[in-house]
Design a protein around this motif. Structure first.
Motif, PDB file in Angstrom:
ATOM      1  N   PHE A   1       0.841  -1.212   0.000  1.00 57.47           N
ATOM      2  CA  PHE A   1       0.000   0.000   0.000  1.00 57.47           C
ATOM      3  C   PHE A   1       0.869   1.251   0.000  1.00 57.47           C
ATOM      4  O   PHE A   1       0.541   2.257  -0.611  1.00 57.47           O
ATOM      5  N   ARG A   2       1.970   1.159   0.700  1.00 56.79           N
ATOM      6  CA  ARG A   2       2.853   2.340   0.751  1.00 56.79           C
ATOM      7  C   ARG A   2       3.420   2.631  -0.627  1.00 56.79           C
ATOM      8  O   ARG A   2       3.669   3.796  -0.960  1.00 56.79           O
ATOM      9  N   ASN A   3       3.606   1.599  -1.459  1.00 54.80           N
ATOM     10  CA  ASN A   3       3.968   1.865  -2.860  1.00 54.80           C
ATOM     11  C   ASN A   3       2.791   2.500  -3.579  1.00 54.80           C
ATOM     12  O   ASN A   3       2.957   3.416  -4.391  1.00 54.80           O
TER      13      ASN A   3
ATOM     14  N   VAL B   1      -5.846  -6.374   3.627  1.00 60.55           N
ATOM     15  CA  VAL B   1      -4.917  -5.326   3.186  1.00 60.55           C
ATOM     16  C   VAL B   1      -3.970  -5.795   2.083  1.00 60.55           C
ATOM     17  O   VAL B   1      -3.929  -6.977   1.720  1.00 60.55           O
ATOM     18  N   SER B   2      -3.190  -4.822   1.613  1.00 55.34           N
ATOM     19  CA  SER B   2      -2.324  -5.048   0.452  1.00 55.34           C
ATOM     20  C   SER B   2      -1.376  -6.245   0.608  1.00 55.34           C
ATOM     21  O   SER B   2      -1.215  -7.040  -0.313  1.00 55.34           O
ATOM     22  N   GLY B   3      -0.765  -6.390   1.769  1.00 55.10           N
ATOM     23  CA  GLY B   3       0.175  -7.498   1.966  1.00 55.10           C
ATOM     24  C   GLY B   3      -0.540  -8.841   1.996  1.00 55.10           C
ATOM     25  O   GLY B   3       0.019  -9.873   1.610  1.00 55.10           O
TER      26      GLY B   3
ATOM     27  N   THR C   1     -11.961  -5.118   0.233  1.00 53.75           N
ATOM     28  CA  THR C   1     -10.991  -5.959  -0.467  1.00 53.75           C
ATOM     29  C   THR C   1     -10.744  -5.492  -1.898  1.00 53.75           C
ATOM     30  O   THR C   1     -11.680  -5.097  -2.594  1.00 53.75           O
ATOM     31  N   TYR C   2      -9.487  -5.584  -2.300  1.00 56.53           N
ATOM     32  CA  TYR C   2      -9.101  -5.223  -3.669  1.00 56.53           C
ATOM     33  C   TYR C   2      -9.675  -6.211  -4.691  1.00 56.53           C
ATOM     34  O   TYR C   2      -9.679  -5.932  -5.882  1.00 56.53           O
ATOM     35  N   TRP C   3     -10.119  -7.358  -4.207  1.00 53.61           N
ATOM     36  CA  TRP C   3     -10.694  -8.376  -5.103  1.00 53.61           C
ATOM     37  C   TRP C   3     -12.210  -8.197  -5.257  1.00 53.61           C
ATOM     38  O   TRP C   3     -12.873  -9.074  -5.825  1.00 53.61           O
TER      39      TRP C   3
ATOM     40  N   TYR D   1       1.191   5.176  17.148  1.00 57.72           N
ATOM     41  CA  TYR D   1      -0.271   5.349  17.048  1.00 57.72           C
ATOM     42  C   TYR D   1      -1.024   4.096  16.635  1.00 57.72           C
ATOM     43  O   TYR D   1      -2.114   3.854  17.118  1.00 57.72           O
ATOM     44  N   GLN D   2      -0.458   3.269  15.738  1.00 58.02           N
ATOM     45  CA  GLN D   2      -1.151   2.029  15.411  1.00 58.02           C
ATOM     46  C   GLN D   2      -0.855   0.981  16.491  1.00 58.02           C
ATOM     47  O   GLN D   2       0.141   1.068  17.203  1.00 58.02           O
ATOM     48  N   GLN D   3      -1.733  -0.013  16.575  1.00 60.18           N
ATOM     49  CA  GLN D   3      -1.629  -0.953  17.690  1.00 60.18           C
ATOM     50  C   GLN D   3      -0.560  -2.023  17.517  1.00 60.18           C
ATOM     51  O   GLN D   3      -0.264  -2.463  16.420  1.00 60.18           O
TER      52      GLN D   3
ATOM     53  N   VAL E   1     -11.749  -3.531  11.639  1.00 56.90           N
ATOM     54  CA  VAL E   1     -10.534  -4.191  12.108  1.00 56.90           C
ATOM     55  C   VAL E   1      -9.615  -4.328  10.900  1.00 56.90           C
ATOM     56  O   VAL E   1     -10.040  -4.702   9.813  1.00 56.90           O
ATOM     57  N   LYS E   2      -8.335  -4.052  11.104  1.00 54.72           N
ATOM     58  CA  LYS E   2      -7.396  -4.060   9.997  1.00 54.72           C
ATOM     59  C   LYS E   2      -5.987  -4.369  10.482  1.00 54.72           C
ATOM     60  O   LYS E   2      -5.569  -3.768  11.465  1.00 54.72           O
ATOM     61  N   PRO E   3      -5.250  -5.267   9.836  1.00 57.82           N
ATOM     62  CA  PRO E   3      -5.657  -6.155   8.741  1.00 57.82           C
ATOM     63  C   PRO E   3      -6.754  -7.132   9.164  1.00 57.82           C
ATOM     64  O   PRO E   3      -7.129  -7.181  10.338  1.00 57.82           O
TER      65      PRO E   3
HETATM   66  C1  PBG Z   1      -3.350   4.914   6.113  1.00 53.46           C
HETATM   67  C2  PBG Z   1      -3.729   3.626   5.505  1.00 53.46           C
HETATM   68  C3  PBG Z   1      -2.904   2.518   5.299  1.00 53.46           C
HETATM   69  C4  PBG Z   1      -3.689   1.552   4.682  1.00 53.46           C
HETATM   70  C5  PBG Z   1      -4.954   2.079   4.510  1.00 53.46           C
HETATM   71  N1  PBG Z   1      -4.963   3.362   5.050  1.00 53.46           N
HETATM   72  C6  PBG Z   1      -1.470   2.323   5.497  1.00 53.46           C
HETATM   73  C7  PBG Z   1      -0.829   2.567   6.762  1.00 53.46           C
HETATM   74  O1  PBG Z   1      -1.442   2.677   7.807  1.00 53.46           O
HETATM   75  O2  PBG Z   1       0.395   2.642   6.704  1.00 53.46           O
HETATM   76  C8  PBG Z   1      -3.219   0.189   4.292  1.00 53.46           C
HETATM   77  C9  PBG Z   1      -4.085  -0.563   3.366  1.00 53.46           C
HETATM   78  C10 PBG Z   1      -3.442  -1.724   2.745  1.00 53.46           C
HETATM   79  O3  PBG Z   1      -2.312  -2.112   3.080  1.00 53.46           O
HETATM   80  O4  PBG Z   1      -4.092  -2.311   1.863  1.00 53.46           O
HETATM   81  N2  PBG Z   1      -4.209   5.945   5.753  1.00 53.46           N
END
Ligand code: PBG
Length: 333
Positions: free
Chosen positions: A209-211, A277-279, A316-318, A224-226, A251-253
């Motif tokens: 996702f960062r790409n 998520v992307s990974g 989901t991307y799918w 900040y993230q858990q 909830v994510k991932p």
């Molecule tokens: C941040 C955000 C992220 C994702 C969605 N919103 C990345 C992060 O927290 O670094 C990730 C989504 C994904 O990996 O598919 N606004």
């Protein structure tokens, strides 16, 4: 001669035919509960494949429109929009500019598809800041929680004006749901909802996702993230978000956190979403491309697991592809 055992129960009786299995199936995916995340890149012309996310692209306006149209035609009724700006700065000012790329794409998609589509706008600064963090920084380089809330409030108002149905509060700042709710209400945007990323973990699975958003982040988001090790803490975050006015909690991932999804469903009475998520996409796509697993079955199994854990909706991307499989009857084994 076969000797028959008199077993008190024989669960296999109910697994003998596809019809019987269909009759007792507990979890069924449906297109209307899938949400498609999408990337709009300002200044792009056409669509470009994203590194690490097979099958997922950054789009220009036409690409977003076409992809949304395909999703709707397949029965997917919601999109989650992310925008990549041409310029970034320390406070992410393009995020709360009423002429910014996210407000722009939200307004255009909303005016094209109207009430047929639920448009979720990502409410976070990471795509817009030159340091890549989800909030603004203080003197010492840490993420300043309360300064960030003030920026989120401005962003919420412009996104509501652009017509977003839901704001995806994904920054994991304390008090963000309450601050955004108050800002929306004071602005008269009482109908704009909040999809709170309540339990968002500092996961390695956001790499691709960062790409996708060309993130400038160095370092990590652990302040900040858990912590992936924590489960009770997620319950605290979910409880707080609901008390602050979250309409939906997420909830994510998703795949690595099915226990958290299940606990969340038990804890609250608002709908629960989960984001594959992307990974997680990459793990299945690359394993399938290498011939290690069956792609279609693995995707269906993964999404079914998320639904089985209790998520009402799955990001989901799918989404479009799976919606087509569902309609074609391919998700019933
Ligand atoms: C941040 C955000 C992220 C994702 C969605 N919103 C990345 C992060 O927290 O670094 C990730 C989504 C994904 O990996 O598919 N606004």
């Amino acid at each position: 001669m076969t000797k028959y055992y008199s077993l008190p129960e024989r669960p296999r009786r109910l697994r003998q035919t596809a019809a019987m299995r269909g009759l007792i199936r507990e979890t069924t995916l449906s297109p209307g509960r899938l949400m498609l995340p999408m990337f709009y890149r300002e200044g792009l012309s056409g669509s470009v494949q994203i590194d690490g996310m097979p099958g997922v692209q950054q789009h220009d306006l036409d690409g977003v429109m076409r992809t949304t149209h395909e999703a709707l035609a397949a029965g997917v009724a919601s999109v989650m929009l992310f925008a990549i700006p041409e310029q970034r700065d320390a406070t992410g000012s393009r995020a709360y500019d009423s002429d910014g790329p996210l407000t722009d794409i939200v307004a255009r998609v909303k005016s094209e598809f109207g009430q047929d589509l639920v448009v979720v706008a990502d409410l976070c600064l990471d795509e817009f800041t030159d340091h890549g963090h989800c909030g603004v920084l203080d003197q010492s380089g840490g993420v300043d929680n309360d300064e960030t809330l003030a920026v989120y409030e401005q962003m919420a108002v412009v996104l509501a004006d652009a017509g977003a149905d839901l704001l995806g509060a994904s920054g994991m700042m304390d008090g963000q749901v309450g601050a955004v709710r108050l800002a929306l209400d004071s602005h008269g945007a009482v109908g704009t909802g909040i999809l709170a990323y309540s339990a968002k973990y500092a996961s390695a699975s956001y790499g691709p996702f960062r790409n996708a958003v060309e993130s400038a982040l160095r370092g990590d988001r652990r302040t900040y993230q858990q912590d992936p090790a924590n489960r009770r803490e997620a319950m605290r975050e979910v409880r707080l978000d609901v008390s602050e006015g979250a309409d939906i909690v997420m909830v994510k991932p998703a795949l690595g956190y099915l226990d958290v999804v299940a606990l969340t469903v038990d804890l609250v009475d608002v709908p629960v979403a989960a984001y594959v998520v992307s990974g997680e996409l990459a793990m299945i796509e690359y394993a399938a491309a290498a011939g290690a697993i069956d792609r279609e079955r693995s995707i269906i199994e993964a999404l079914t697991s998320v639904h089985r854990a209790g998520a009402n909706l799955i990001c989901t991307y799918w989404a479009t592809e799976v919606a087509r499989w569902i309609v074609a009857g391919r998700t019933a084994h």
